[in-house]
Design a protein around this motif. Structure first.
Motif, PDB file in Angstrom:
ATOM      1  N   MET A  54      44.715  47.487  35.188  1.00  0.00           N
ATOM      2  CA  MET A  54      43.544  47.540  36.078  1.00  0.00           C
ATOM      3  C   MET A  54      43.019  48.973  36.165  1.00  0.00           C
ATOM      4  O   MET A  54      41.811  49.204  36.135  1.00  0.00           O
ATOM      5  CB  MET A  54      43.907  46.972  37.453  1.00  0.00           C
TER       6      MET A  54
ATOM      7  N   LEU B 153      41.671  39.997  33.842  1.00  0.00           N
ATOM      8  CA  LEU B 153      40.931  41.269  33.965  1.00  0.00           C
ATOM      9  C   LEU B 153      39.423  40.998  33.911  1.00  0.00           C
ATOM     10  O   LEU B 153      38.642  41.589  34.659  1.00  0.00           O
ATOM     11  CB  LEU B 153      41.341  42.239  32.851  1.00  0.00           C
TER      12      LEU B 153
ATOM     13  N   CYS C 176      41.151  49.814  32.919  1.00  0.00           N
ATOM     14  CA  CYS C 176      39.827  49.170  32.880  1.00  0.00           C
ATOM     15  C   CYS C 176      38.833  49.922  33.758  1.00  0.00           C
ATOM     16  O   CYS C 176      37.679  50.134  33.375  1.00  0.00           O
ATOM     17  CB  CYS C 176      39.920  47.714  33.336  1.00  0.00           C
TER      18      CYS C 176
END
Lengths: 237, 237
Positions: free
Chosen positions: B86, B115, B89
């Motif tokens: 996470m 995601l 990203c």
């Protein structure tokens, strides 16, 4: 150890059921510590477990909540390095306990094949194929495709017996495939409580599996027959 | 960072090729540290990478030597927790860099789907399906079944573009399947040197893929077309 011993004594005084305890997972630190209770129990043949599962790989095991679009945790990685697996296999062999080679993805079975290739796990290999639902994303899903993704990576040219379960989801689709394809079935309300079927008891779930197996001419194995199929040690006494 | 910057400058002065560097893997400690060079480079739009791969799961990556019946190492677990993914990203989005969602097993794609579901990776999703040979057991094998085990777990109802590679093995079987099924191909001697084909150059390998793609009427995308297909940022300048 004393809690395990008491439970095993109670089971064996009342039945010939096979005893299949867990190793310590994330809750126990240290590789030897994770298997110590099995080693201790096995010093007394009356308390020696029959089968112990070892997860033959590493995976992320956080639960994803699709309704909230969020993981409930973010740091849960279930780590089982190859050197840990080799240690567990050696200890189980010393104890006379059969390893159940527990797979979450196809590649876990590639590692299981290497353990058998190294002579650390005997034929027939016994694989538990863990399908994952309920937001657990680190394993194959509880679908026919998910089962196929396991079976395609089963060790080649080895005698393998395999059984299916489903964490947090309905196992019946995969169970029907397994019954049809010659696999075994591990079903129970510990994995999922089947609200869509009226929260049946373990006995009711098992009865459904037995019923389907008999429809295709597969009789259910007794504990003694299971010992022969899996090549387990003889029972205590 | 300076080494990356020099390489990226040299590439962009001489071509319009897309720049696709790696993150720090096991060699770099700390989650922010693994992605720091990307963040630094992206402060200058001329040095901003186009695509960066993030491995969307955890796996054992020791190499098994079947001839010696032994693992070369026993402790190599490639850990990528969901919270790390996470973070990566979010950082890539801040940088304007496209994540390549790198999968070693089908369940990596289940996490990639989460995601995307959380809005941390945009459509089209770009998945790299890493097939593993040469004793690397932690990913799907470089076979049609191995590819299928990925495709069956691709995020549903998402626009996904996907490409295949094979670590330490011949990619052509899987590449042919990918060309036929609408996927892309990432081939190169960095993954495997193809002694059985006379150790060809990268150019020769790519020429073979281009040839096969044209046989089925699929023209090869230019860098500019690839930017459109994957929804990348515009090129520098």
């Amino acid at each position: 150890v004393e809690h395990y011993a008491a439970a095993i004594r109670a089971i064996r005084e009342n039945s010939d059921l096979l005893v299949h305890p867990t190793l310590g997972q994330n809750t126990v630190k240290g590789h030897e510590e994770r298997i110590r209770h099995i080693v201790e129990l096995s010093k007394d043949s009356k308390l020696r477990p029959d089968i112990v599962g070892i997860d033959t790989g590493s995976a992320n095991i956080d639960v994803y909540d699709a309704s909230k679009k969020a993981f409930r945790t973010g740091d849960k990685v279930y780590v089982n390095a190859h050197e840990t697996l080799m240690l567990f296999c050696r200890r189980l062999r010393e104890c006379g306990v059969k390893p159940s080679l527990v797979a979450w993805t196809g590649p876990f079975l590639r590692s299981a094949g290497a353990l058998m290739d190294m002579g650390l796990a005997d034929e027939p290999g016994y694989a538990l194929l863990v399908h994952c639902e309920g937001g657990i994303l680190g394993g194959n899903p509880g679908t026919p495709d998910g089962l196929k993704a396991f079976l395609d990576q089963m060790p080649k040219s080895r005698h393998m017996e395999w059984t299916v379960c489903c964490k947090e989801g309905n196992l019946f689709t995969v169970a029907m495939m397994a019954i049809a394809l010659g696999g075994h079935v591990a079903i129970g309300i510990g994995d999922y409580d089947y609200p869509e079927l009226g929260t049946p008891s373990n006995a009711q779930l098992v009865r459904e599996i037995v019923h389907m197996a008999r429809l295709v001419g597969r009789e259910v194995a007794t504990p003694a027959e299971t010992r022969r199929i899996l090549g387990l040690c003889q029972p205590p006494n």
